[in-house]
Design a protein around this motif. Structure first.
Motif, short mmCIF file in Angstrom:
data_model
loop_
_atom_site.label_atom_id
_atom_site.label_comp_id
_atom_site.label_asym_id
_atom_site.label_seq_id
_atom_site.Cartn_x
_atom_site.Cartn_y
_atom_site.Cartn_z
N SER A 176 4.18 -11.81 -16.78
CA SER A 176 4.38 -12.90 -15.83
C SER A 176 3.45 -12.84 -14.69
N TYR A 177 2.67 -12.23 -14.27
CA TYR A 177 1.48 -12.31 -13.11
C TYR A 177 0.29 -12.83 -14.01
N CYS A 180 0.77 -16.76 -14.59
CA CYS A 180 0.65 -17.60 -13.55
C CYS A 180 -0.57 -17.71 -13.06
N SER A 183 -2.76 -19.89 -15.44
CA SER A 183 -2.22 -21.26 -15.24
C SER A 183 -2.76 -21.91 -14.09
N TYR A 202 1.35 -19.65 -4.53
CA TYR A 202 2.35 -19.58 -5.83
C TYR A 202 2.18 -18.40 -6.87
N VAL A 203 0.68 -18.13 -7.00
CA VAL A 203 0.51 -16.79 -7.87
C VAL A 203 0.93 -15.85 -7.23
N SER A 207 5.79 -16.11 -6.85
CA SER A 207 5.80 -15.06 -7.84
C SER A 207 6.76 -13.84 -7.33
N VAL A 410 6.48 -21.78 -11.92
CA VAL A 410 6.39 -20.55 -11.52
C VAL A 410 7.87 -19.64 -11.41
N TRP A 413 9.59 -19.33 -15.04
CA TRP A 413 8.61 -18.36 -15.66
C TRP A 413 9.27 -16.96 -15.07
N ASN A 414 9.48 -16.80 -13.82
CA ASN A 414 9.63 -15.48 -13.20
C ASN A 414 10.82 -15.10 -13.35
#
Length: 494
Positions: A176-177, A180, A183, A202-203, A207, A410, A413-414
């Motif tokens: 996950s991390y 992000c 990206s 965001y990251v 997240s 984000v 995906w998370n």
């Protein structure tokens, strides 16, 4: 004419440890910024988590943060760093590889996938290359990755099986991390599209907030008694941990430009201004609606201000940082104090430290406000995507649309990845501690307790306390003697 005196040894141009591309000031600041960010986790959040929970969960909560920090570092240098900041594998992911060898770590730092190409494939901006070695970049970016997992842990305190947490952390970091981070920062599709995320709104924060909320749903709630009353065991230490978090944010946002430049100065000032404005706003709302200021609320307000400014810390005017702080102290306050109580989903999910509100909501808010308020002059000093600016400065509604689209990516995906990881871990290790262990807390999870308060450090024995309280001195028990002395209703809750 006499020859100039020789330069001191440390400043000789051919010093072996100082290649031509290395700037000592940049390198010194990046190492310092990395240390500041590390202090946020160790000891900042370790202390905050260990003190903001009930006494019986102090050790477990602090250890979850400690373990996440250590495990992240090993996985980071083995695989994850290059997945987040290396060569492009997919539009959203870099190629995995180690960051362990001398040849790699002593070379000049570089983000190979950040090279920006315009129409016809013409190179417009070369890849970002700070003036220090790769080792400094690996260390700084590790600290950001580690604090993301430590923040995520805040949603799961007071019931997650520690063995499940130990399995979850490396998988979430890898799956996950890194996605992000690549990206948005490492040269992935959102980076080249022009999405603005200066230092992790965001990251890191969106997240951790979304993943924490999702994980809290799958792990399940705390015991009913813990949910109903979860008073901090040490508010003074909680404030100290929060203070380390606040001051450490100078490295979090000040290190994002990868140099101690103009952007870094603006970012550090704006970070402190936003945190102060948010703390005061949250405190005023508590006084207006509840009649007294809450210290826990003040710490939450401080945190939402820090989170909200992060996506645009070095890109907005300082008056805009004040505005963002006011929004950060009010919007998450409303979602936590008003909307939370009216939402069946928010009520169902037991997010222990309200990570969803303080990080996901505040991070999204900061990303949108950055899309409105980022100035072209400051943004041009930082971003490598030409023409990036806030909507109020010529960026138009398109920039806000990019910010919202990136946030959606984000979030989705998370939710998906966090769910998948936990369902897989749950097949092997129970995600939640058994109820009989939840009643005990730290002693059941670790065989250790936070405070040695009884005798010479032995554990508290209920039967011994009951016997001592019922001892008869003369014709009165201890309780009766205390009552006769006027000592009534005195309770210390731990």
């Amino acid at each position: 004419m006499a020859a100039p005196p020789p330069l001191p040894g440390a400043y000789m141009p051919d010093l072996p440890a100082v290649p031509e591309w290395l700037n000592k000031g940049d390198n010194a600041w990046q190492l310092t910024a990395a240390t500041f960010v590390g202090i946020q986790s160790m000891p900042g959040l370790v202390v905050l988590y260990g003190s903001i929970v009930k006494k019986k969960w102090a050790v477990n909560s602090a250890f979850m943060a400690l373990y996440a920090y250590a495990s992240t570092l090993i996985v980071w240098v083995l695989l994850a760093f290059r997945m987040a900041f290396g060569d492009r594998l997919f539009p959203f992911w870099g190629k995995a590889g180690p960051a362990l060898t001398q040849d790699f770590l002593t070379g000049r730092a570089s983000f190979p996938a950040t090279a920006h190409y315009g129409a016809g494939g013409k190179l417009e901006v070369g890849p970002t290359q700070p003036y220090y070695p790769e080792a400094s970049l690996v260390l700084f970016q590790f600290q950001l990755a580690a604090i993301t997992l430590v923040l995520l842990a805040g949603a799961l305190l007071g019931r997650m099986n520690i063995r499940a947490w130990m399995a979850f952390t490396p998988l979430w970091l890898l799956l996950s991390y890194t996605v992000c981070a690549f990206s948005l920062w490492g040269g992935g599709f959102l980076y080249h599209w022009g999405v603005i995320d200066y230092s992790g709104g965001y990251v890191v924060h969106l997240s951790s907030g979304v993943a924490g909320f999702t994980a809290a749903y799958w792990v399940g709630p705390r015991m009913k008694s813990d949910r109903e009353r979860f008073a901090p065991n040490n508010i003074l230490l909680m404030i100290a941990g929060g203070g380390l978090l606040w001051l450490g944010w100078a490295g979090f946002n000040g290190g994002a430009p990868y140099a101690p430049n103009l952007t870094a100065s603006i970012a550090v000032l704006n970070t402190n201004v936003s945190a102060a404005a948010s703390l005061l706003t949250w405190t005023c709302l508590d006084v207006i609606f509840f009649g007294k200021p809450s210290v826990i609320g003040a710490v939450q307000g401080m945190m939402t201000g820090l989170v909200c400014i992060t996506p645009g810390a070095g890109l907005v005017h300082t008056w805009a940082a004040v505005l963002m702080g006011i929004c950060a102290g009010s919007v998450p306050w409303v979602t936590m104090m008003v909307l939370h109580k009216r939402s069946a989903l928010l009520q169902k999910v037991d997010d222990t430290l309200a990570v969803f509100h303080t990080h996901a909501v505040a991070g999204l808010l900061g990303g949108v406000l950055t899309g409105l308020l980022a100035t072209p002059e400051l943004t041009s000093l930082h971003t490598h995507v030409p023409g990036t600016r806030g909507a109020f400065y010529g960026g138009g509604i398109a920039q806000v649309g990019k910010q919202l689209a990136a946030a959606l990516f984000v979030v989705v995906w998370n939710v998906v990845v966090t769910t998948g990881i936990l369902l897989c871990v749950g097949l092997v290790i129970p995600l939640r501690m058994p109820d009989d262990e939840l009643k005990i807390g730290d002693d059941a999870a670790h065989g250790e307790e936070a405070y040695a308060l009884w005798g010479d450090g032995e554990r508290f024995d209920v039967s011994r306390r009951a016997a001592a309280r019922s001892n008869v001195v003369g014709d009165q028990t201890v309780d009766q003697r205390l009552a006769a002395m006027g000592v009534r209703g005195v309770t210390v809750q731990l």
